[in-house]
Each structure stands twice: as structure tokens, then as C-alpha cells.
Scaffold this motif. Structure first.
Motif, short mmCIF file in Angstrom:
data_model
loop_
_atom_site.label_atom_id
_atom_site.label_comp_id
_atom_site.label_asym_id
_atom_site.label_seq_id
_atom_site.Cartn_x
_atom_site.Cartn_y
_atom_site.Cartn_z
N GLU A 98 0.86 -1.18 0.00
CA GLU A 98 0.00 0.00 0.00
C GLU A 98 0.90 1.23 0.00
N ASP A 152 3.39 -7.94 9.88
CA ASP A 152 2.86 -6.63 10.24
C ASP A 152 3.12 -5.63 9.11
N GLN A 153 2.63 -4.41 9.29
CA GLN A 153 2.70 -3.41 8.22
C GLN A 153 4.13 -2.95 7.95
N SER A 154 5.03 -3.20 8.88
CA SER A 154 6.43 -2.85 8.66
C SER A 154 7.21 -4.00 8.04
N GLY A 155 6.52 -5.12 7.75
CA GLY A 155 7.16 -6.23 7.05
C GLY A 155 7.82 -7.28 7.90
N THR A 205 12.83 -0.35 4.56
CA THR A 205 11.85 -1.09 5.35
C THR A 205 10.46 -0.52 5.12
N PRO A 206 9.46 -1.37 4.95
CA PRO A 206 8.08 -0.87 4.80
C PRO A 206 7.71 0.08 5.93
N GLN A 207 6.95 1.09 5.60
CA GLN A 207 6.48 2.15 6.50
C GLN A 207 7.54 3.18 6.83
N SER A 208 8.78 3.00 6.37
CA SER A 208 9.77 4.05 6.57
C SER A 208 9.55 5.13 5.52
N GLY A 212 5.96 2.31 1.10
CA GLY A 212 4.61 1.95 1.50
C GLY A 212 4.61 0.94 2.65
N SER A 213 3.43 0.48 2.98
CA SER A 213 3.29 -0.50 4.06
C SER A 213 2.79 -1.83 3.48
N ARG A 215 0.26 -5.07 3.63
CA ARG A 215 -1.04 -5.51 4.11
C ARG A 215 -1.13 -7.02 3.92
#
Length: 251
Positions: A98, A152-155, A205-208, A212-213, A215
Motif C-alpha cells: 500500500e 505486520d505493516q512494517s514487514g 523497510t516498509p512504513q519508513s 509503503g506498508s 497488508r
């Protein structure tokens, strides 16, 4: 005649347009697919009378020249990198990005490829792989008694085993972005490779920041809007037919 040559370039351009739209429609259910759009440029012009030249009759400057365009050419076929709708699958290993970013996988040659298709599963040794068996990079493996797999959303990938309550970390998913995503070269199988135009891959890293993040239990649907594409296809076919008819005009 020059007019037929000019019309011929239009027919070639509209053929490319029809093929691009048809490719979009064909991939309307392809996971992670991004619609394509053909862009065109006019060709060079031939000056019959240059603007700003001196009029032979009055000696005044000509306010407007006379130029004949020599047709059109395909400038490029661009991907529209907009977010596709996320479809829930409830499969623990299905993942959707995402926001910005691609999953990186390792090809049999050892080279890297990149994809938005998050349809993953486990290989015979418990390694997370794509539908074609390409290993997610960095490689993440799960034991055969793994239960309650969570991402999780951070992978971060975690799991539990029977008889234990504490979750164990299996690995960390990384995402990759590029300065110019349209510079990526499509190789089929929902995969891309980097090129000089795309720039070097940027891993994070996702969310950094800039990424994106993740899902879990979702996949990203194609970004193709079938109604828009069919409407565009009708218009492109009409333009192609008009170009074809002009080829048949007799002097």
C-alpha cells in the motif's frame, strides 16, 4: 504521394494505441498490473514559407509561415503507477504493498527482479516464494510446524509453534523503490528489471520514509478501469479506421 506517407504514420501510431489498450484490457485481472498509456509526438515540419521572412510583394515581414507536418510517431508507452484496489484473500502469505515500493525476488540466474504481485507461498523447504518459485529477497524461511503466521505493516514476519505462546521472528521483508519507475523494463510474469533509466534500486523497510506498508492477507488488483479502456479502444479503432481509409484515397 506525401499525403499517403503522412497518413501511414498515423495508421502505425493508432495501431500502437489499439495494441496498448488491448493489452490493458487483457490484464484487467492480473495482480499488481499497472495500466499503460501510449504517448505520441508530431514529426518534423517542412517549411513552405517561413514566418518572419520578407514578403516579395510589399517588403513587409510575413506574420505567419506555412508548414506541413510529416506525421506522427510513438514517443513512448508509459505505466500509470497508481495504487490498485486491495482485494482481501485471507491467505496468510498474500501481501499487498500500500503505497510505493516493489517486492524484490531472486531469479534462477542470481539476478534480481521486482514485482507488485504479492501472491506468495512456501516452497518445499519452507522458503517464501512467488507463484513461479522465485525466492523473495531477503530470503525468509518458516519451519514445517509454523502456525499463526503474521506479517505486520512494517514487514516483520512472525510465527508460533505448537505448544508455545511466544511468537518467533522469521525475518524482515524489504521493499525497493526507484527514482524513475517508468524506466523499469517489463520481463513478463509480473516482473521488472532495473535499467539505467530507472536508476539504482533504493532498498528500505516498509512504513519508513518513502516506502509503503505491507497488508497481509490482501493482493493488489490491476489498476485497469475496463469501462474507460473499452471507451478508449472504440475511439482508437475509429481513428485507426480513418487513417486506413485515408491510405486508400486516390490522387
Amino acid at each position: 504521394m506525401r499525403s499517403l506517407d503522412i497518413a501511414g504514420t498515423g495508421m502505425q501510431a493508432q495501431t500502437t494505441n489499439v495494441e496498448t489498450i488491448s493489452h490493458n484490457i487483457a490484464n484487467m485481472t492480473t495482480t499488481g498490473y499497472k495500466k499503460r498509456r501510449a504517448e505520441f509526438q508530431d514529426l518534423v515540419y517542412q517549411d513552405l514559407r517561413r514566418a518572419g521572412t520578407m514578403s516579395s510583394d510589399t517588403g513587409d515581414l510575413v506574420p505567419s509561415g506555412a508548414q506541413i507536418g510529416l506525421g506522427v510517431r510513438t514517443a513512448g508507452i508509459y505505466r500509470i503507477n497508481e495504487q490498485g484496489t486491495l482485494e482481501q484473500t485471507n491467505n496468510a502469505l498474500d501481501m499487498a504493498v500500500e503505497g510505493r515500493g516493489y517486492f524484490r525476488v531472486t531469479l534462477p540466474s542470481g539476478e534480481y527482479a521486482y514485482t507488485r504481485d504479492g501472491t506468495f507461498s512456501l516452497s518445499e523447504d519452507g522458503t517464501i516464494v512467488t507463484a513461479d518459485g522465485y525466492i523473495l529477497n531477503p530470503s525468509i524461511s518458516l519451519p514445517n510446524n509454523a502456525e499463526n503466521i503474521t506479517i505486520d505493516q512494517s514487514g516483520q514476519v512472525q510465527y508460533t509453534v505448537s505448544g508455545q505462546t511466544n511468537a518467533q521472528v522469521a525475518g524482515q521483508i524489504q521493499l525497493v523503490t526507484f527514482q524513475n519507475e517508468n524506466g523499469l523494463a517489463a520481463m513478463g510474469q509480473n516482473l521488472f528489471t532495473s535499467t539505467t533509466s530507472s536508476g539504482d534500486p533504493i532498498v528500505g523497510t516498509p512504513q519508513s520514509t518513502g516506502f509503503g506498508s505491507i497488508r497481509q492477507g490482501f493482493v493488489e488488483e490491476s489498476s485497469v478501469n475496463v469501462v474507460t479502456e473499452i471507451t478508449d479502444l472504440i475511439s482508437a479503432q475509429r481513428a485507426l479506421l480513418q487513417s486506413f481509409c485515408s491510405q486508400d484515397l486516390k490522387p
